[in-house]
Design an enzyme around this catalytic site. Structure first.
Site, PDB file in Angstrom:
ATOM      1  N   SER A 146      22.160  99.626  23.787  1.00  0.00           N
ATOM      2  CA  SER A 146      21.211 100.247  22.870  1.00  0.00           C
ATOM      3  C   SER A 146      19.824  99.669  23.038  1.00  0.00           C
ATOM      4  CB  SER A 146      21.694  99.998  21.431  1.00  0.00           C
ATOM      5  OG  SER A 146      20.658 100.196  20.487  1.00  0.00           O
ATOM      6  N   TYR A 159      23.878  93.295  15.224  1.00  0.00           N
ATOM      7  CA  TYR A 159      24.026  94.456  16.104  1.00  0.00           C
ATOM      8  C   TYR A 159      23.165  94.313  17.357  1.00  0.00           C
ATOM      9  CZ  TYR A 159      23.890  99.214  17.868  1.00  0.00           C
ATOM     10  OH  TYR A 159      23.964 100.305  18.688  1.00  0.00           O
TER      11      TYR A 159
END
Length: 271
Positions: A146, A159
């Site tokens: 990501s 995350y």
């Protein structure tokens, strides 16, 4: 950059997190190229529905494995139930975070589960399924990461850190395996129209401003460019290039990422 002929990798592909969103798009893209698919996810009804659709569309074999990849022993079990298959492609797509909040506003167990699913399990999957590929001299591994990997940011502590782990792991494996016949691609996603992204936005009461990438476009681009690693940045004018933060200092990059998080506009961040 050259289009990849996937049949050279082997007859089976595994898609972890393959029941919806980018995962199921990878499964369709793999099956459309005549490769049999193992779909791995937690939700049995969604998993079986996806498998039935792929079988009907492409006429390939599809095996479903219902597993929680954050559970202890999950990857050993996946290896066991696919031991009769020659797996030439591994796509590890599990690991979204549907609940973006400040670090201390989330339970410690939730953080630890995320770290296991996005780091320990990814490394274990690459080891267990990459080793036979290297031994055979052919195969491909895609680790879906990501834009949160580019820099730290508010509400992205665990995350973003896990996605940075995935990115560095993919790039390092590419460097080690590039001469062995095994391609490795770290796929960096931006904001993508997936069920997990919608759940995250709905939970935060945020609008869907801005363009979201189509999961099927994401998967198709990655599968076409499996041999163009180590990194593919979807949606970038320079997909094999570096961080979009360019020459910004680390501090300024973190502040920019944090402003995006606060506004609900995480440019380059898929969750």
């Amino acid at each position: 950059m050259t289009a990849t002929v996937m049949s050279a990798y082997g007859p089976w592909g595994i898609v972890a997190g393959g029941s919806d969103g980018v995962g199921v798009a990878f499964a369709h893209g793999t099956a459309s190229r005549g490769i049999n698919v193992v779909l791995v996810a937690r939700r049995v009804p969604v998993l079986e529905a996806a498998a039935d659709d792929i079988r009907a569309r492409y006429g390939v074999e599809v095996r479903t494995v219902a597993l929680d990849l954050s559970a202890a022993g999950a990857l050993a079990e996946l290896e066991r139930v696919t031991s009769d298959l020659e797996v030439g492609l591994l796509v590890y797509n599990a690991g979204a975070d549907n609940h973006s909040v400040a670090f201390l506003d989330k339970d410690l167990d939730a953080h630890l589960e995320l770290v296991h699913r996005n780091c320990t399990a990814v490394l274990e999957a690459a080891y267990r399924f990459g080793a036979p590929m290297v031994a055979r001299g052919r195969g491909a591994v895609v680790l879906v990461t990501s834009g949160a990997a580019w820099a730290g940011g508010a509400t992205l502590a665990a995350y973003g850190a896990t996605k940075a782990f995935d990115l560095i792991l993919a790039e390092s494996l590419w460097a080690e395996w590039r001469g062995s016949g095994v391609d490795v691609l770290g796929l960096v996603l931006g904001r993508t129209d997936t069920p997990s992204h919608r759940r995250m936005r709905d939970a935060g009461g945020e609008s869907y401003g801005g363009e979201l990438a189509d999961p099927y476009d994401v998967a198709e681009q990655a599968l076409t460019h499996l041999g163009d690693g180590p990194t593919w940045i979807h949606g970038s004018a320079n997909p094999t290039g570096g961080s979009p933060f360019g020459a910004l200092s680390r501090r300024d990059a973190v502040l920019a990422m944090s402003r995006g998080a606060s506004a609900g506009k995480k440019a380059g961040v898929e969750r």
